[in-house]
Design an enzyme around this catalytic site. Sequence first.
Site, short mmCIF file in Angstrom:
data_model
loop_
_atom_site.label_atom_id
_atom_site.label_comp_id
_atom_site.label_asym_id
_atom_site.label_seq_id
_atom_site.Cartn_x
_atom_site.Cartn_y
_atom_site.Cartn_z
N LYS A 265 0.83 -1.21 0.00
CA LYS A 265 0.00 0.00 0.00
C LYS A 265 0.87 1.26 0.00
CE LYS A 265 -4.27 -1.98 0.71
NZ LYS A 265 -5.22 -2.18 1.78
N ARG A 300 -3.52 -10.59 4.18
CA ARG A 300 -3.80 -10.54 2.75
C ARG A 300 -2.59 -9.92 2.06
NH1 ARG A 300 -5.95 -7.03 -1.10
NH2 ARG A 300 -7.34 -8.01 -2.62
#
Length: 320
Positions: A265, A300
Amino acid sequence: MARRYVETLPGGRFRLIERNGGVPVLDRVVTELPDAWADLAAVAARRPSPILPGLPDDRPLVMGVINVTPDSFSDGGDRLRPEDAVAAGEAMLAAGADILDIGGESTRPGASRIPPAEEIARIVPVVAALGRLAPVSVDTRNAATMQAALAAGARIVNDVSGLVHDPAATSVVADAGCPVVLMHMRGTPATMHAHAGYDDVVLDVYDELAERVARAEAAGIARGRIIVDPGIGFAKTGAQNLDLLRRLGVFRGFGLPVLVGASRKRFIGHYGGAAEPKRRMPGSLAAALWAAINGASILRVHDVAETVQALLVWRAIAGR
């Protein structure tokens, strides 16, 4: 009315938090709990039930990300052909993934919607092929896509909107009786950047997730089927993402599995000095290990083999 929270900390410690409105009126760390807080702490300390029969429940599960999209922030276009996505999933399973999360619509910041029919066409062949090999999760906000993926062999629904985006989604999940990931997000992928104002990001996200959990239960979804996700990167600034990870123990207060998706991210790139998402693997491993140490049940990730190896070494050091 005052609300109470128990944050589980390493070393057998607890942070007791109470607030009335936006500002905490109590915030202290203890090693022995007052009687009035014992029930909350018992829930936080409880090991969540297995997500699916046959999956390990003594360690964090590794969920491999497979985006069958042209525009995802990290790997858009890499696996747009079904055969490429299936090959990637097989490689992730060989590397130790427990679950494969398959998505056909990008939810990166600023992403636009696509028709569910297009999303379905992208993912169903991949779900059908990989669902025969391992538990598959479908990453979608759309009820029609959930139905099609479940019919093709998916066993988990992962909805970034927390079953808010599509009014029919809650009924689909309730009728299927499958596990569901309720993620926290404000707004939509196209607008979420404008909704990052919080009194206390951790407690506000907890409260808003609690509303989604209650709504799901009221619609007939068993609490034991629910997984919560604080939504790293969705309507949060980089500093707020750090706060959510730093205080992840608050979310153990649900007594439910906690999923953390920090892989590659933007905040990883910001703090780790890596502008290109595919160069953020080392920072992603740091975030994944921190989440594992602080109680995450599912990680994840894009880099499955590296995450599995890091977890093995951590568990060996910790004697787990």
